[in-house]
Structures are given as structure tokens and as C-alpha cells.
Design an enzyme around this catalytic site. Structure first.
Site, mmCIF file in Angstrom:
data_model
loop_
_atom_site.group_PDB
_atom_site.id
_atom_site.type_symbol
_atom_site.label_atom_id
_atom_site.label_comp_id
_atom_site.label_asym_id
_atom_site.label_seq_id
_atom_site.Cartn_x
_atom_site.Cartn_y
_atom_site.Cartn_z
ATOM 1 C CB THR A 99 -0.917 -0.025 1.235
ATOM 2 O OG1 THR A 99 -1.675 -1.232 1.178
ATOM 3 C CG2 THR A 99 -1.851 1.167 1.258
ATOM 4 C CB CYS B 126 24.778 6.669 6.360
ATOM 5 S SG CYS B 126 23.653 7.693 5.446
#
Ligand SMILES: *Cc1c(COP(=O)(O)O)cnc(C)c1O
Length: 379
Positions: A235, A323
Site C-alpha cells: 500500500t 550514515c
């Protein structure tokens, strides 16, 4: 607080926020549902696909929404490996790519794929000559980022695209830092794939974009229903996708003025810091650089310590990419420029964006100087 870390993420734009809100509350229909509440979500999503496509010179059918830039990058490598499975395969990339590209390459290496990690010059630029020299008969993919997330260096993607044209080698660019900040046209860049991420251009976190040239066969990364042309099941993140459409449209309309404004702010920041700290060095390219970003080296001082002291002064900057921070290793990007470990560990990245104002420049300069002096003073 002064937020000078827009390369890590950006604040969502007011308009994008306003436009996405109804899709979290009043218009929460599943875009796959056939009644009108679902159709409204579907329509809004397709509107966003058009906005995104038009922003990068693509056709809406060439745009797939993902969960972010990392997913878009991972997908490209997975898919190309799928296309050429059971064949010898060679990939060319650069030594300064984002972890999502480098680690995708390392994963494929485990399966026998050969990867060339091209060096860059002292300013962080890849050369077409090096790509030419690295190509062999098994080369299936070249992946070079459009703009680097630690130093802001912009690569000669158009030139590389021209060179690769007609060579039956796929070409991908990680344009996450570039989209919404510098002009991009996928057709003139001659790329087959391009990755982008909404939270880097004042959209919401959790929405990425993968451009894929129409004729290419592509395999799904996530299996399930028929969402996203049957390529990415699940979805859809309707609100995030709606925000991405408005954010990219707004970024494009403000781009020229913003680039000028941010470039000036960066210039003044660098000049101001240089005036007080003469030994400071600029890491990266002075011409081919993103407008709002600069990476500065403070010889003999830890970038990590600077960052923490700046945080106490409520100024957000980063040591290298978000990161890799948390890890002790020096930045792979700065090492690739030829800096020593010590030099690489003495760098901070300042990245201005939409919500920074020119009066913040002086505050950043004094905060950096104070933090720097404090570190030197405690020795
Ligand atoms: C931020 C970034 C990514 C990852 O994007 P996410 O949406 O955070 O997954 C990839 N490449 C570059 C160059 C980036 O700056």
C-alpha cells in the site's frame, strides 16, 4: 537553533506539509480501493508522479515511488544482477558513492560479480577516461552519483552519458543530493536509472523516487499486489508521495534564486572562517559543487569534537555523512580525495537550505571559531 545540516535531511516545506495532511486524516483511502475515497488517493498520487516526472524531464510512466533513496539505489543493483544472472558481470562505480550503492556492490561481489571502484581526483571528480579504461566486455552497469553527499562535488554525468550512449551498458546515477537543487534532465544526462529522495528536497522522509527508462524490463524488489506498475507491491505512502510532488515542484520554481542565495551564504561562511582560522581548508571542488554545501578541514582538530561543541551552541553540522557517523572510521570520501586519516577526521560539513537565513552566517562563523579556539585552548 541553527540547522546547517540540510544534506542529512531537510525540514518539510510548508506547502508540501499542507498538501499531504488531508491524506493522513480526511482522505485516507487506499489508492487500490475502487470507491471514490480510494480513487482520490490514486488521483493525488498520479498527480505527484506527473510533478516529479516533469521536474526531471521524464514521462510519468518512468517514475516509481519507493521508501527512499537507499531503496531506489538497492533496487537498481538487484535488478541489473537479475537481468544478467548466470552471465559474467562487471560493474563500474566510484569510490565515493553513498553506502547504499557501495554496500549493494559489496553484496553482489559475494555472488561473484566484479566491481571496479574508480578513484577520484583531489576535488572528488570521476573522469570519463577512467571509465573508458575500466570497461570490459562483461561491463553491464555504470553507477556514478550526480552530486556527493559529503563534499558536494558534482560529477560530469552528462559527459559520461554521452560516452556510454550506444554501448549497451546501463547507466545509473544516484541523484539524491542533486534533485531539487540543481537542474536535471534525464534525457540530456542519458541515464537509464536515476534515484532521488523527497526528504532531501523539503519533502517528507520515507518517500524515494526511481526513474527507469521506459523500455527497460525490470523485476520487482517487493512482491505482492499490482501497485507501482506491478513493480513495487505494498500500500502506497500516499501522503508522502503527495508531499514529494509539491516539494519538487516548489524546489524547481525556487531553484535559481535559492542556488544564488545559498552559494553566497556558503562563500561568506568560508571567507569568514578563513579570516579567523587561516589554516582551514575546503575539501572538494570549488566550481563543480552543490550550492548550499561545503566541507571544511581544521588541521589538527577533531571534526567530531567540533561537531559536539557546535551542538552545545545549538548549531547542527555533521562530521561526514549521517550514515557513517557513529562509526569511528574516517570518511571514505575524504580518504579518496587523498587526505590523510588525520585530515579526514578533522572535517565538518556545513549544508545550508531553504530555511536558513543570511543572518545565520555570522553566527555560524563565530560558533565555529569559538568551538575551534576552545579545543585548541584545552590542550
Ligand atoms: C541521503 C542519501 C541517500 C539515501 O536516501 P534515503 O532516502 O535517506 O534512503 C542516498 N544517496 C545519497 C547521495 C544521499 O545523500
Amino acid at each position: 537553533m541553527i540547522y546547517a545540516d540540510n544534506a542529512a535531511t531537510t525540514r518539510i516545506s510548508d506547502r508540501a506539509f499542507e498538501m499531504m495532511m488531508p491524506f493522513l486524516r480526511e482522505q485516507y483511502g487506499n489508492a487500490s480501493s475502487k470507491y471514490s475515497l480510494g480513487a482520490k488517493s490514486k488521483r493525488a498520487m498520479e498527480q505527484s508522479r506527473k510533478q516529479v516526472a516533469s521536474a526531471i524531464g521524464a514521462d510519468p510512466s518512468e517514475i516509481t515511488f519507493t521508501s527512499g533513496g537507499s531503496e531506489a539505489n538497492s533496487w537498481v543493483f538487484r535488478c541489473v544482477a537479475d537481468i544478467y544472472r548466470n552471465q559474467p558481470m562487471h560493474i563500474i562505480t566510484s569510490a565515493i558513492e553513498h553506502q547504499s550503492v557501495l554496500n549493494a556492490c559489496h553484496a553482489l561481489e559475494q555472488g561473484g560479480v566484479k566491481v571496479s571502484f574508480l578513484p577520484v581526483d583531489h576535488a572528488g571528480r570521476v573522469s570519463v577516461e577512467d571509465i573508458e579504461a575500466a570497461i570490459n566486455s562483461n561491463t553491464r552497469l555504470v553507477s556514478i552519483m550526480l552530486a556527493n553527499n559529503e563534499i558536494g562535488t558534482v560529477q560530469p554525468i552528462e559527459e559520461i552519458g554521452r560516452f556510454l550512449k550506444g554501448k549497451s551498458i546501463l547507466f545509473h546515477t544516484d541523484a539524491v543530493q542533486a534533485v531539487g537543487h540543481i537542474p536535471i534532465d534525464v534525457k540530456s544526462l542519458n541515464v537509464d536509472f536515476l534515484s532521488a529522495s523527497a526528504h532531501k528536497f523539503n519533502g517528507a522522509k520515507g518517500t524515494g523516487i526511481l526513474y527507469k527508462q521506459l523500455e527497460l524490463e525490470f523485476s520487482p524488489l517487493i512482491f505482492g499486489g499490482q501497485q507501482e506498475h506491478g513493480l513495487r507491491a505494498g500500500t502506497e505512502n500516499v501522503a508522502g508521495i503527495v508531499a514529494a510532488g509539491y516539494a519538487i515542484e516548489e524546489s524547481i520554481s525556487l531553484m535559481a534564486d535559492e542556488a544564488k542565495r545559498l552559494r553566497k551564504m556558503v562563500e561568506e561562511t568560508v571567507d569568514g572562517i578563513k579570516e579567523k582560522i587561516t589554516s582551514v581548508r575546503v575539501n572538494g571542488d570549488s566550481i563543480y559543487r552543490l550550492p548550499g554545501m561545503v566541507n571544511l578541514g581544521f588541521e589538527g582538530v577533531s571534526g567530531e569534537a567540533l561537531m559536539h561543541l557546535l551542538d552545545l551552541k545549538r548549531v547542527c553540522v555533521s562530521t561526514s555523512s549521517a550514515c557513517t557517523s557513529g562509526k569511528e572510521e574516517p570518511s571514505h570520501v575524504l580518504l579518496a580525495l587523498g587526505l590523510s586519516e588525520q585530515q579526514a577526521k578533522s572535517a565538518i560539513r556545513i549544508s545550508y537550505g531553504r530555511y536558513n537565513t543570511s543572518d545565520e552566517v555570522d553566527k555560524v562563523i563565530s560558533a565555529v571559531y569559538d568551538a575551534y579556539s576552545k579545543i585548541l585552548g584545552t590542550r
